[in-house]
Design a protein around this motif. Structure first.
Motif, mmCIF file in Angstrom:
data_model
loop_
_atom_site.group_PDB
_atom_site.id
_atom_site.type_symbol
_atom_site.label_atom_id
_atom_site.label_comp_id
_atom_site.label_asym_id
_atom_site.label_seq_id
_atom_site.Cartn_x
_atom_site.Cartn_y
_atom_site.Cartn_z
ATOM 1 N N PRO B 143 -19.393 -31.748 20.581
ATOM 2 C CA PRO B 143 -20.551 -31.521 19.465
ATOM 3 C C PRO B 143 -20.640 -30.270 18.932
ATOM 4 N N GLU B 144 -20.276 -29.271 19.883
ATOM 5 C CA GLU B 144 -20.397 -27.890 19.490
ATOM 6 C C GLU B 144 -19.400 -27.396 18.535
ATOM 7 N N ILE B 145 -18.454 -28.187 18.109
ATOM 8 C CA ILE B 145 -17.743 -27.897 17.091
ATOM 9 C C ILE B 145 -17.873 -28.411 15.678
ATOM 10 N N SER B 146 -18.132 -27.542 14.642
ATOM 11 C CA SER B 146 -18.355 -28.450 13.329
ATOM 12 C C SER B 146 -17.186 -28.617 12.646
ATOM 13 N N PRO B 147 -17.000 -29.708 12.163
ATOM 14 C CA PRO B 147 -15.631 -30.165 11.346
ATOM 15 C C PRO B 147 -15.192 -29.275 10.216
ATOM 16 N N ASP B 148 -16.586 -28.717 9.418
ATOM 17 C CA ASP B 148 -16.293 -27.998 8.268
ATOM 18 C C ASP B 148 -15.786 -26.687 8.462
ATOM 19 N N GLN B 149 -15.831 -26.058 9.760
ATOM 20 C CA GLN B 149 -15.511 -24.809 9.768
ATOM 21 C C GLN B 149 -14.343 -24.575 10.624
ATOM 22 N N THR B 150 -13.452 -25.981 10.848
ATOM 23 C CA THR B 150 -12.280 -26.154 11.746
ATOM 24 C C THR B 150 -11.170 -26.191 10.836
ATOM 25 N N LYS B 151 -10.255 -25.188 10.628
ATOM 26 C CA LYS B 151 -8.841 -25.386 9.977
ATOM 27 C C LYS B 151 -7.857 -26.099 10.670
ATOM 28 N N ARG B 152 -7.803 -26.080 11.802
ATOM 29 C CA ARG B 152 -6.567 -26.526 12.440
ATOM 30 C C ARG B 152 -6.943 -27.552 13.521
ATOM 31 N N ILE B 153 -6.439 -28.878 13.389
ATOM 32 C CA ILE B 153 -6.770 -29.807 14.494
ATOM 33 C C ILE B 153 -5.914 -29.486 15.791
ATOM 34 N N GLN B 154 -6.620 -29.171 16.698
ATOM 35 C CA GLN B 154 -5.811 -29.121 18.244
ATOM 36 C C GLN B 154 -6.232 -29.690 19.303
ATOM 37 N N GLY B 155 -5.494 -30.487 20.089
ATOM 38 C CA GLY B 155 -5.835 -31.370 21.021
ATOM 39 C C GLY B 155 -6.172 -30.377 22.345
ATOM 40 N N MET B 156 -6.153 -31.120 23.522
ATOM 41 C CA MET B 156 -6.401 -30.023 24.784
ATOM 42 C C MET B 156 -6.083 -31.092 25.791
ATOM 43 N N ASP B 157 -5.621 -30.614 27.000
ATOM 44 C CA ASP B 157 -5.526 -31.331 28.236
ATOM 45 C C ASP B 157 -6.656 -30.871 29.120
ATOM 46 N N ILE B 158 -7.054 -31.871 29.932
ATOM 47 C CA ILE B 158 -8.214 -31.821 30.941
ATOM 48 C C ILE B 158 -7.753 -32.159 32.201
#
Lengths: 70, 184
Positions: B143-158
């Protein structure tokens, strides 16, 4: 923790579109959530066809349309 | 920052610990499995050719975790991966204590429901030593990340590290904490 390099966090009550509230620490002033553990079908344990995420009441509209026809 | 309230910790102490003691027959509370740390890693790979990409994603991780993310560098050169020693290749953040509980609570209740076509976590992704690994394909589920300001889709490992000795104990711990595992 080292001082001065980490973002400040605030205790925020996040309200989901379904009305549920979650109290979390976050770096943002405001958060918008449209699906949470209270309203996601998987968590509610309905299983099967109930796995369709339904935030606009579409499933109910569909059911209503075909009510009594079969 | 003082913590007058830590999400999930109370639940662990009041519900999870007694339930686990009963199920596995622990005689001492210190035997009960608990969370040690959560590591969130973004392997940026191809996008690492310019330094800014790593910095942008590190900033995202910082916003998600509430703790400054570390930009990881290559330990050695590997020509197949087109990397040289010292190149930035990703970002990671290690969470412990209250930040960890907060992150896990957020993960269970706000993040995972937002994952597209989410059918539950794989109950077999334990490592045999009681730790759990899984991945997310996009950072936008936070929820902290707004899709409008994101240029690159990046996944992550947890990675979730626990003190459990066996997978069964760890699985039960995570289940009781609220992790939505797929039904077998």
């Amino acid at each position: 923790m080292k001082k001065g390099i980490h973002p400040e966090m605030k205790l925020l009550t996040v309200r989901c579109a379904c009305g549920a509230e979650h109290k979390i620490w976050t770096t943002k002033e405001q958060l918008k959530v449209d699906v949470c553990s209270n309203c996601h079908p998987l968590y509610k344990g309905s299983g099967g066809a109930g796995l369709i995420v339904d935030t606009e009441g579409r499933v109910q509209k569909f059911k209503k349309r075909y009510e009594g026809k079969y | 920052m003082t913590y007058e309230f830590i999400p999930l910790k109370e639940k662990y102490q009041k519900e999870v610990v007694p339930a686990l003691m009963k199920e596995f027959g622990y005689t001492n509370v210190h035997e009960v499995p608990k969370l040690v740390k959560v590591v969130v890693n973004m392997g940026i790979g191809e996008g690492s050719r310019n330094k800014e990409t790593a910095e942008i994603h590190a900033k995202e991780l910082t916003a998600i975790a509430g703790q400054k993310a570390l930009i990881t560098k290559a330990k050695k050169s590997i020509s197949n991966f087109k990397i040289r020693k010292g190149m930035t290749i990703g970002a990671k953040v290690t969470l412990r204590g209250p930040r960890m509980y907060n992150f896990v609570y957020k993960l269970i209740n706000l993040v995972l429901p937002k994952v597209r076509d989410f059918r539950g976590l794989n109950p077999n992704s334990f490592d045999g030593k009681g730790n759990y690994n899984f991945g997310l394909t996009e950072q936008l589920v936070f929820p902290e990340i707004s899709p409008d300001q994101t240029k690159r889709i990046q996944g992550m490992d947890i990675v979730i590290v626990t003190t459990a000795k066996r997978d069964e104990e760890s699985r039960r711990l995570l289940e009781l904490l609220g992790f939505p595992f797929k039904k077998q």
